[in-house]
Design an enzyme around this catalytic site. Structure first.
Site, PDB file in Angstrom:
ATOM      1  CG  ASP A   1      -3.230   8.072  -1.595  1.00 39.25           C
ATOM      2  OD1 ASP A   1      -3.044   8.573  -0.484  1.00 39.25           O
ATOM      3  OD2 ASP A   1      -2.942   6.889  -1.875  1.00 39.25           O
TER       4      ASP A   1
ATOM      5  CG  ASN B   1      -2.415  11.774   2.316  1.00 39.46           C
ATOM      6  OD1 ASN B   1      -1.892  10.855   1.685  1.00 39.46           O
ATOM      7  ND2 ASN B   1      -2.049  12.063   3.553  1.00 39.46           N
ATOM      8  CE  LYS B   2      -5.140   5.837   4.325  1.00 36.50           C
ATOM      9  NZ  LYS B   2      -6.156   4.972   3.661  1.00 36.50           N
TER      10      LYS B   2
ATOM     11  NE  ARG C   1       0.141   1.528   3.378  1.00 37.94           N
ATOM     12  CZ  ARG C   1       1.057   2.435   3.618  1.00 37.94           C
ATOM     13  NH1 ARG C   1       2.330   2.081   3.756  1.00 37.94           N
ATOM     14  NH2 ARG C   1       0.761   3.701   3.712  1.00 37.94           N
ATOM     15  N   GLY C   2       0.225   2.411  -0.144  1.00 37.27           N
ATOM     16  CA  GLY C   2       0.981   3.643  -0.319  1.00 37.27           C
ATOM     17  C   GLY C   2       1.086   3.906  -1.816  1.00 37.27           C
TER      18      GLY C   2
ATOM     19  CD  GLN D   1      -3.076   2.959   6.859  1.00 43.31           C
ATOM     20  OE1 GLN D   1      -3.652   3.395   7.856  1.00 43.31           O
ATOM     21  NE2 GLN D   1      -3.682   2.842   5.698  1.00 43.31           N
TER      22      GLN D   1
END
Ligand code: MRU
Length: 347
Positions: free
Chosen positions: A238, A248-249, A45-46, A197
């Site tokens: 992202d 983003n997250k 992931r990422g 995370q």
């Protein structure tokens, strides 16, 4: 340094990020369907790491296409790309990497066996380029971080380190570069519910690298800023729209609002491949919705009552006006100046 995606002669190994930090396990991937599953289940992931993994997935898919007829090969490679692209919708690096591999296949002159060789070389290049790109982001980040105090207290969200890239990291790469340049006092890592995370991966990476790290729950970030414990916020991305709006997250947007309220600079660090110049603004960025079980449970433990409903968007969009600068491999710019980077030739 950690390398989450490694090509091993005839297969790929991935560090299984769903098991860290309690267990360090490596998964062998030999088929593109297994790479798609690994991306979907977040073994890898990422955004940049997903791109690198997808590039190798494209090669694994190409390798198994059993034809010598060019037209048929290219059509079946499109199908491989579609399977990989269907795994996670937000990180644009996934689409960027699959499309770069498709374009390479279409532009390569020669027979199918030769195209396959070129595809492997291209995936390896994408992998190597990402490490170089991250190091450049780290250097560029050092140029824009506040100069006072000399030793900075940085706050970050999610995991944007070696594990989230081919190696080194983006936002955590900036933290790493600050540490190496003796400019870091400490990094605060948001735990990053629901998948944790920050608590699991960022903290683990920092402990491995002996970077001083303090894990906080997401709800503590505002308090830490109010208590003057944070000099700057650095997060990854992202997908960044042409106007600088940044997905983003989940939780990143609230961090940016709180940073603005406390006059703390808020930076986004990402490679150029994370900028989607085709999207005018953040409302066009597709936001992944994940399983409600991620909210309902922490690990294997159910924490919510049955009968309640759950909402689980994996990402949010931070409006460009809350971002002090976007730090890319080609330089750090104000969100309004992103177009300059697109025009700039690759050095
Ligand atoms: O859902 P994840 O863990 O893939 O989300 C990761 C992030 O949101 C990162 O901040 C982003 O991908 C940048 S990683 C260098």
């Amino acid at each position: 340094m950690l390398y989450p995606v490694i090509w091993q002669q005839d297969h790929v190994t991935l560090i299984d990020q769903t098991r860290l930090p309690t267990e360090y396990a490596v998964v062998e991937i030999r088929r593109y369907e297994d790479m798609a599953a690994a991306i979907q289940t977040m073994i890898v992931r990422g955004a940049p790491a997903i791109g690198v993994a997808a590039a190798y997935g494209m090669y694994l898919g190409a390798r198994d296409i059993d034809t010598t007829e060019r037209g048929e090969f290219l059509a079946r490679l499109d199908e491989v790309a579609n399977v990989l692209k269907a795994t996670r919708p937000t990180a644009v690096n996934l689409f960027w990497a699959c499309d770069r591999m498709l374009k390479t296949a279409r532009q390569t002159v020669g027979n199918v066996a030769h195209i396959k060789q070129v595809l492997l070389a291209t995936a390896q290049r994408i992998n190597e380029e990402d490490i170089e790109t991250c190091k450049a982001i780290g250097d560029r980040g050092l140029e824009v971080l506040p100069t006072i105090p000399e030793k900075l207290r940085l706050l970050t969200h999610c995991n944007t380190g070696s594990l989230a890239t081919a190696g080194y990291g983006t936002a955590l790469g900036v933290v790493r570069s600050a540490w190496q340049a003796s400019r870091l006092e400490r990094v605060y890592a948001d735990e990053t519910r629901p998948r944790l995370q920050g608590a699991k991966l960022t903290a683990w990476e920092c402990v491995q690298e002996k970077i001083p790290v303090t894990v906080i729950s997401d709800s503590m970030a505002a308090h830490c800023m109010q208590q003057k414990m944070v000099d700057a916020v650095v997060v990854g991305a992202d997908r960044i729209a042409a106007n600088g709006d940044t997905a983003n997250k989940i939780g990143t947007y609230s961090l940016a609002l709180v940073a603005k309220a406390h006059d703390i600079p808020f930076f986004v660090a990402a490679p150029l491949s994370t900028i989607d110049f085709q999207l005018e603004n953040g409302t066009e960025i597709p936001i992944e919705q994940r399983d409600s079980q991620e909210i309902y449970r922490i690990g294997d433990t159910q924490i919510c009552p049955p009968g309640a409903e759950y909402y689980n968007p994996a990402f949010d969009v931070t409006p460009a006006h809350l971002i002090a600068a976007i730090i890319t491999d080609r330089g750090a710019v104000a969100p309004t100046e992103l177009a300059q980077l697109q025009a700039q030739p690759v050095s």
